[in-house]
Design an enzyme around this catalytic site. Structure first.
Site, short mmCIF file in Angstrom:
data_model
loop_
_atom_site.label_atom_id
_atom_site.label_comp_id
_atom_site.label_asym_id
_atom_site.label_seq_id
_atom_site.Cartn_x
_atom_site.Cartn_y
_atom_site.Cartn_z
N GLY A 224 0.77 -1.24 0.00
CA GLY A 224 0.00 0.00 0.00
C GLY A 224 0.79 1.29 0.00
N TYR A 301 -9.66 4.42 -13.03
CA TYR A 301 -9.67 5.14 -11.75
C TYR A 301 -9.57 6.65 -11.94
CZ TYR A 301 -7.65 0.57 -10.50
OH TYR A 301 -7.38 -0.77 -10.37
N CYS A 326 -12.44 1.92 -29.31
CA CYS A 326 -13.78 2.48 -29.57
C CYS A 326 -14.56 2.74 -28.29
CB CYS A 326 -14.55 1.50 -30.43
SG CYS A 326 -14.66 -0.10 -29.64
N TYR A 355 0.79 -2.06 -11.99
CA TYR A 355 -0.59 -2.12 -12.47
C TYR A 355 -0.72 -1.52 -13.88
CZ TYR A 355 -0.95 -3.08 -7.53
OH TYR A 355 -0.74 -3.62 -6.29
N1 LLP Z 1 -1.24 -6.98 -0.46
C1 LLP Z 1 -2.56 -7.11 -0.69
C2 LLP Z 1 -3.35 -8.01 0.13
C3 LLP Z 1 -3.16 -6.36 -1.72
O1 LLP Z 1 -4.46 -6.47 -1.94
C4 LLP Z 1 -2.36 -5.49 -2.51
C5 LLP Z 1 -2.95 -4.72 -3.60
C6 LLP Z 1 -1.00 -5.41 -2.24
C7 LLP Z 1 -0.47 -6.16 -1.19
C8 LLP Z 1 -0.07 -4.52 -3.00
O2 LLP Z 1 -0.45 -3.21 -2.87
P1 LLP Z 1 0.51 -2.02 -3.34
O3 LLP Z 1 1.74 -2.05 -2.46
O4 LLP Z 1 0.86 -2.25 -4.76
O5 LLP Z 1 -0.30 -0.79 -3.14
N2 LLP Z 1 -4.99 -1.84 -9.67
C9 LLP Z 1 -4.93 -0.82 -8.65
C10 LLP Z 1 -4.27 -1.32 -7.39
C11 LLP Z 1 -4.95 -2.52 -6.79
C12 LLP Z 1 -4.24 -3.01 -5.56
C13 LLP Z 1 -4.81 -4.29 -5.10
N3 LLP Z 1 -4.16 -4.85 -3.98
C14 LLP Z 1 -4.22 0.39 -9.22
O6 LLP Z 1 -3.86 0.38 -10.40
O7 LLP Z 1 -4.04 1.40 -8.52
#
Ligand code: LLP
Length: 399
Positions: A224, A301, A326, A355
């Site tokens: 996160g 988003y 399209c 992502y």
């Molecule tokens: N751990 C869990 C349980 C998660 O659900 C996620 C992300 C992460 C770790 C990794 O999170 P990060 O460090 O990358 O923030 N597609 C979206 C982001 C979806 C994230 C889903 N879970 C975007 O493009 O912003």
């Protein structure tokens, strides 16, 4: 980085990743937790290219996976099984069975029903499943609602009471070994307070569990950590570590982290070139050869990605940068100041290392882009561009 050279050599649309940036980010985070046992589990979902995972494996990273496919990718790329976590709000029986057979570090559970399922499958295999439970601490992470996960209104994890009941049950089971605890309140977090609060709630539960002889070894703080897309004020790894460590006083646990975006986001670029410009009424459009199927974050988003047009032309005016798909939602940016462009000018979309490619699709029968790694200044193709043949390969025998 010589984007024009790369675009010419590999064509566009193209993803480019600066591996040295990945290394720097990894090291900064690891260093911040140096006072404790820690394990960084790269969130493979952010960028699943085998070479990217292999790079993290070489840094001694583990992997956080959300499907058995990701587990297999991690293993193939050289992440040891004892550093792999399988998370996810819904796992199929065959995925659970395979994960148990592969003997990975732990399976993250998100409901009582899932725990019962895992127990049953472990019993059938005559195994003891190492598990952790994802606690939903009901804390608002103050991020985009689509990537917020730590509130009861979200589908993720279980509340404290349910988690407690699950641990107590797991303790009495011959086929479950509750070794970890987990939370993840959201993605692209830029505020420390919610993380601290969540960590406090969850570490208090660990203390309670300790009193009834449930010894949690892995304290998994999820991922996160936000990155800079625009001009966000970011959480410094040191402050992040301190905030978490403060809540862990007296606990002898290994801290697991699951960063994805933080490790790869700012190291990636999406290159696309101008096809032409057009004006509809008073609206100016720059049409490029990349589209929402290649990089969907702006469409999905309304995410901001910094956009750079490589041209000497200084004359700027407002325009939408759009792709050929399209859909009106097929845009990379709206109403931004853009220099006058000509066909083949290169457009560089920043912060596309997380992502990006992983969320791409073949919508409109568009082959997905190639991916290139820059390693110590040298470019290497790490995924070739798809061809039309690739796209129809799984269908053509059924004609
Ligand atoms: N751990 C869990 C349980 C998660 O659900 C996620 C992300 C992460 C770790 C990794 O999170 P990060 O460090 O990358 O923030 N597609 C979206 C982001 C979806 C994230 C889903 N879970 C975007 O493009 O912003």
């Amino acid at each position: 980085m010589d984007f024009n050279y790369l675009a010419q050599k590999y064509s566009t649309p193209l993803y480019v990743y600066e591996f040295n940036h990945f290394t720097e980010q990894y090291k900064k985070l690891k260093e911040a937790f140096r006072a404790r046992k820690s394990l960084i589990n790269f969130a493979v979902k952010a960028n699943s290219n085998l070479s990217v995972i292999k790079h993290f494996a070489s840094l001694e990273s583990g992997a956080d996976c959300v499907s058995i496919g990701e587990v297999k990718r991690a293993l193939l790329a050289g992440i040891p099984k004892y550093k792999i976590i399988l998370s996810g709000v819904g796992k199929r029986d065959d995925e659970i069975e395979e994960a148990l057979k592969l003997d990975i570090l732990m399976i993250n559970l998100e409901s009582m029903a899932e725990m019962k399922r895992v127990e049953k499958i472990a019993k059938k295999l005559d195994k003891q499943a190492r598990i952790s439970i994802r606690v939903n601490p009901n804390i608002d992470p103050k991020t985009h609602p689509y990537i917020s996960t730590g509130l009861h209104e979200n589908k993720f994890g279980v509340d404290i009471d349910t988690a407690t009941r699950m641990y107590l049950q797991a303790k009495t089971s011959e086929n479950l070994d509750p070794v970890g605890i987990h939370f993840h309140i959201g993605s692209q977090l830029t505020e420390l307070e919610p993380i601290k609060e969540a960590s406090q709630v969850v570490s208090d539960l660990v203390r309670k569990l300790q009193k009834v002889d449930i010894d949690i070894k892995f304290f998994d703080v999820g991922g996160g950590l936000g990155i800079c897309y625009d001009n966000e004020t970011l959480i410094e790894p040191y402050d992040y570590a301190q905030a978490i460590l403060e809540t862990l006083q007296g606990l002898d646990v290994t801290i697991c982290m699951e960063p994805g975006r933080y490790l790869t986001g700012n190291g990636g670029y999406f290159l696309t070139k101008v096809l032409y410009e057009k004006v509809n009424g008073d609206k100016r459009f720059v049409i490029v050869d990349g589209a929402m199927n290649d990089l969907i974050r702006p469409s999905l988003y309304n995410a901001y990605h910094k956009i750079e047009v490589l041209t000497d032309n200084e004359e700027k005016s407002k325009a939408n940068i759009v792709g050929p798909v399209c859909e009106s939602g097929d845009f990379f940016a709206k109403n931004i100041e853009v220099p006058k462009t000509k066909p083949n000018d290169l457009v560089v979309i920043h912060s596309a290392g997380a992502y990006g490619f992983v969320m791409s699709s073949n919508y409109n029968t568009r082959p997905r882009p190639a991916e290139v790694a820059i390693v110590n200044g040298e470019d290497k193709l790490i995924r070739r561009r798809e061809t039309f043949e690739d796209l129809i390969a799984l269908e053509k025998d059924y004609l």
